[in-house]
Scaffold this active site. Structure first.
Site, PDB file in Angstrom:
ATOM      1  N   LYS A  17       0.831  -1.211   0.000  1.00  0.00           N
ATOM      2  CA  LYS A  17       0.000   0.000   0.000  1.00  0.00           C
ATOM      3  C   LYS A  17       0.867   1.262   0.000  1.00  0.00           C
ATOM      4  CE  LYS A  17      -4.512  -0.560   2.295  1.00  0.00           C
ATOM      5  NZ  LYS A  17      -5.368  -0.076   1.265  1.00  0.00           N
ATOM      6  N   THR A  61      10.851  -3.513   2.542  1.00  0.00           N
ATOM      7  CA  THR A  61      10.048  -4.515   3.230  1.00  0.00           C
ATOM      8  C   THR A  61      10.691  -5.883   3.055  1.00  0.00           C
ATOM      9  OG1 THR A  61       7.798  -5.352   3.520  1.00  0.00           O
ATOM     10  CG2 THR A  61       8.412  -4.790   1.266  1.00  0.00           C
ATOM     11  N   LYS A  65      15.333  -5.986   5.006  1.00  0.00           N
ATOM     12  CA  LYS A  65      15.604  -4.954   6.016  1.00  0.00           C
ATOM     13  C   LYS A  65      17.033  -5.024   6.570  1.00  0.00           C
ATOM     14  CE  LYS A  65      10.780  -4.384   7.023  1.00  0.00           C
ATOM     15  NZ  LYS A  65       9.644  -4.380   7.922  1.00  0.00           N
ATOM     16  N   ASN A  86      14.086   0.238   7.596  1.00  0.00           N
ATOM     17  CA  ASN A  86      12.983   0.146   6.626  1.00  0.00           C
ATOM     18  C   ASN A  86      12.772   1.462   5.876  1.00  0.00           C
ATOM     19  OD1 ASN A  86      11.716   1.642   8.705  1.00  0.00           O
ATOM     20  ND2 ASN A  86       9.719   0.990   7.937  1.00  0.00           N
ATOM     21  N   ASP A 101       9.199   1.241  11.561  1.00  0.00           N
ATOM     22  CA  ASP A 101       8.217   0.215  11.957  1.00  0.00           C
ATOM     23  C   ASP A 101       7.957   0.271  13.463  1.00  0.00           C
ATOM     24  OD1 ASP A 101       7.773  -1.028   9.474  1.00  0.00           O
ATOM     25  OD2 ASP A 101       9.543  -2.304   9.705  1.00  0.00           O
ATOM     26  N   ALA A 123       9.149 -13.962  17.386  1.00  0.00           N
ATOM     27  CA  ALA A 123      10.457 -13.403  17.732  1.00  0.00           C
ATOM     28  C   ALA A 123      11.257 -13.025  16.486  1.00  0.00           C
ATOM     29  CB  ALA A 123      11.231 -14.436  18.571  1.00  0.00           C
ATOM     30  N   GLY A 125      12.060 -10.365  12.986  1.00  0.00           N
ATOM     31  CA  GLY A 125      12.645  -9.035  12.854  1.00  0.00           C
ATOM     32  C   GLY A 125      11.740  -7.930  13.376  1.00  0.00           C
ATOM     33  N   GLY A 230      -2.959  -4.599  11.919  1.00  0.00           N
ATOM     34  CA  GLY A 230      -1.706  -3.876  11.670  1.00  0.00           C
ATOM     35  C   GLY A 230      -1.838  -2.638  10.807  1.00  0.00           C
TER      36      GLY A 230
HETATM   37  P1  NDP Z   1      10.071 -12.981  10.446  1.00  0.00           P
HETATM   38  O1  NDP Z   1      10.114 -13.932   9.312  1.00  0.00           O
HETATM   39  O2  NDP Z   1      11.310 -12.219  10.801  1.00  0.00           O
HETATM   40  O3  NDP Z   1       9.597 -13.774  11.793  1.00  0.00           O
HETATM   41  C1  NDP Z   1       8.508 -14.592  11.785  1.00  0.00           C
HETATM   42  C2  NDP Z   1       8.155 -15.028  13.217  1.00  0.00           C
HETATM   43  O4  NDP Z   1       6.899 -15.689  13.141  1.00  0.00           O
HETATM   44  C3  NDP Z   1       9.122 -15.994  13.848  1.00  0.00           C
HETATM   45  O5  NDP Z   1       9.135 -15.781  15.238  1.00  0.00           O
HETATM   46  C4  NDP Z   1       8.489 -17.357  13.514  1.00  0.00           C
HETATM   47  O6  NDP Z   1       8.840 -18.369  14.436  1.00  0.00           O
HETATM   48  C5  NDP Z   1       7.025 -17.021  13.674  1.00  0.00           C
HETATM   49  N1  NDP Z   1       6.097 -17.851  12.914  1.00  0.00           N
HETATM   50  C6  NDP Z   1       5.920 -17.884  11.566  1.00  0.00           C
HETATM   51  N2  NDP Z   1       4.915 -18.717  11.249  1.00  0.00           N
HETATM   52  C7  NDP Z   1       4.429 -19.208  12.417  1.00  0.00           C
HETATM   53  C8  NDP Z   1       3.395 -20.110  12.746  1.00  0.00           C
HETATM   54  N3  NDP Z   1       2.640 -20.681  11.801  1.00  0.00           N
HETATM   55  N4  NDP Z   1       3.166 -20.380  14.047  1.00  0.00           N
HETATM   56  C9  NDP Z   1       3.901 -19.813  15.024  1.00  0.00           C
HETATM   57  N5  NDP Z   1       4.923 -18.947  14.775  1.00  0.00           N
HETATM   58  C10 NDP Z   1       5.175 -18.648  13.480  1.00  0.00           C
HETATM   59  O7  NDP Z   1       8.863 -12.000  10.145  1.00  0.00           O
HETATM   60  P2  NDP Z   1       8.736 -10.437  10.408  1.00  0.00           P
HETATM   61  O8  NDP Z   1       9.078 -10.156  11.824  1.00  0.00           O
HETATM   62  O9  NDP Z   1       9.429  -9.699   9.338  1.00  0.00           O
HETATM   63  O10 NDP Z   1       7.166 -10.199  10.181  1.00  0.00           O
HETATM   64  C11 NDP Z   1       6.214 -10.684  11.119  1.00  0.00           C
HETATM   65  C12 NDP Z   1       4.841 -10.173  10.741  1.00  0.00           C
HETATM   66  O11 NDP Z   1       4.808  -8.742  10.870  1.00  0.00           O
HETATM   67  C13 NDP Z   1       4.415 -10.475   9.305  1.00  0.00           C
HETATM   68  O12 NDP Z   1       3.105 -10.986   9.331  1.00  0.00           O
HETATM   69  C14 NDP Z   1       4.436  -9.122   8.623  1.00  0.00           C
HETATM   70  O13 NDP Z   1       3.475  -9.039   7.599  1.00  0.00           O
HETATM   71  C15 NDP Z   1       4.093  -8.195   9.780  1.00  0.00           C
HETATM   72  N6  NDP Z   1       4.524  -6.797   9.607  1.00  0.00           N
HETATM   73  C16 NDP Z   1       3.575  -5.819   9.667  1.00  0.00           C
HETATM   74  C17 NDP Z   1       3.949  -4.484   9.529  1.00  0.00           C
HETATM   75  C18 NDP Z   1       2.892  -3.422   9.567  1.00  0.00           C
HETATM   76  O14 NDP Z   1       3.212  -2.257   9.250  1.00  0.00           O
HETATM   77  N7  NDP Z   1       1.677  -3.710   9.976  1.00  0.00           N
HETATM   78  C19 NDP Z   1       5.350  -4.076   9.329  1.00  0.00           C
HETATM   79  C20 NDP Z   1       6.278  -5.190   9.322  1.00  0.00           C
HETATM   80  C21 NDP Z   1       5.866  -6.499   9.451  1.00  0.00           C
HETATM   81  P3  NDP Z   1      10.239 -19.211  14.291  1.00  0.00           P
HETATM   82  O15 NDP Z   1      11.303 -18.343  14.878  1.00  0.00           O
HETATM   83  O16 NDP Z   1       9.988 -20.429  15.076  1.00  0.00           O
HETATM   84  O17 NDP Z   1      10.432 -19.475  12.821  1.00  0.00           O
END
Ligand code: NDP
Length: 265
Positions: A17, A61, A65, A86, A101, A123, A125, A230
């Site tokens: 967006k 994004t 990052k 970002n 962010d 946990a 990024g 979000g």
């Molecule tokens: P990362 O890939 O860095 O981390 C993903 C995390 O989610 C890890 O802790 C992972 O666990 C966990 N995870 C993924 N799938 C599952 C599942 N099915 N069940 C349980 N745990 C799960 O992602 P980001 O931190 O970059 O992004 C996280 C979310 O934040 C995304 O959905 C993204 O769209 C959203 N976001 C929203 C923003 C906004 O402006 N609203 C801005 C930035 C991000 P493990 O360590 O075990 O793999």
């Protein structure tokens, strides 16, 4: 402002967006700026691509990052601390990096009163930068994740951490889905037994995913909790990025007035 070009770099990036948000703000504030999207496959090429396209600023994004962090000449203190960028702005040939962010998320949860303790599910990024800014703002943040590796960094930084098996549920004021669970599937971010223990104790539940009602938010609603997706985080990180892009010439509410129209379309 002379005509300046901006873009969002990511892969995928077609869903973003950000072009709509920033172009609405440029138009509404009478600035001659143009914001596009660019699918960047190789994060190592971020800096070269930035200059080749003649850009003034970008947002970054998933999954770039960390590459953005490495591409900058100058980092602001917070971006340096969380090692994630970002937003990049070019000034006199140098790239300045910021993280918007985390302050966007902090602002988004500001609408909930009397929040002191926060449980993060996830946990990654996004959890990393937001946990740090919440801690600095005085919140008590606990990180719960399905696997161990990403928890190590949080534990070193002094956060309380747990995996599902070792977690003893207690009362948290705010429960946040910081995972991507529910983004492209219908999964919950943690076992339902854990969620059914923590959600009833919470004052509110927040998801960082936007544009859909996730299973996590649906569950929170069945418990009668106030919820928030979000969208505000996205809007507020965009406003703060726009402040950097335009040298802080406009205040937050002025930019918001125009940018929020992207969420009505
Ligand atoms: P990362 O890939 O860095 O981390 C993903 C995390 O989610 C890890 O802790 C992972 O666990 C966990 N995870 C993924 N799938 C599952 C599942 N099915 N069940 C349980 N745990 C799960 O992602 P980001 O931190 O970059 O992004 C996280 C979310 O934040 C995304 O959905 C993204 O769209 C959203 N976001 C929203 C923003 C906004 O402006 N609203 C801005 C930035 C991000 P493990 O360590 O075990 O793999």
């Amino acid at each position: 402002m002379a005509k300046h070009l901006f873009a969002i770099f990511g892969n995928p990036v077609s869903h973003s967006k950000s072009p709509l948000m920033h172009n609405l703000a440029f138009k509404g504030l009478g600035l001659d700026g143009c914001y596009n999207r660019y699918r960047l496959e190789n994060g190592e090429a971020l800096r070269k691509t930035f200059f080749a396209l003649g850009l003034k600023g970008i947002n970054i994004t998933v999954p770039h990052k960390e590459h953005a962090y490495n591409a900058c000449d100058v980092l602001d203190d917070f971006a340096k601390k969380v090692e994630a960028v970002n937003t990049i702005v070019e000034k006199e040939g140098k790239l300045y990096g910021y993280n918007t962010d985390a302050p966007g998320f902090l602002k988004a949860i500001g609408e909930f009163d009397n929040i002191k303790t926060v449980l993060f599910l996830g946990a990654g990024g996004t959890a990393q930068s937001t946990a740090v800014i919440l801690k600095e703002a005085g919140y008590d943040v606990t990180i719960l994740n399905r696997s161990a590796p990403r928890l190590e960094k949080f534990a070193k930084e002094g956060f309380k951490t747990a995996m599902f098996e070792s977690f003893t549920p207690k009362a948290y004021d705010l429960v946040v889905n910081m995972t991507s669970a529910g983004l492209e599937d219908e999964s919950l971010p943690a076992p339902q037994s854990i969620l059914d223990a923590v959600i009833p104790e919470a004052k509110a539940c927040v998801d960082v995913i936007y544009g859909k009602e996730t299973p996590f938010l649906k569950l929170a609603k069945t418990h009668g909790k106030p919820t928030k997706d979000g969208s505000d985080m996205l809007l507020y990180q965009g406003i703060i990025a726009f402040e950097h892009f335009t040298g802080h010439r406009f205040d937050f509410e002025q930019i918001k007035h125009h940018m929020q129209k992207a969420f009505e379309l």
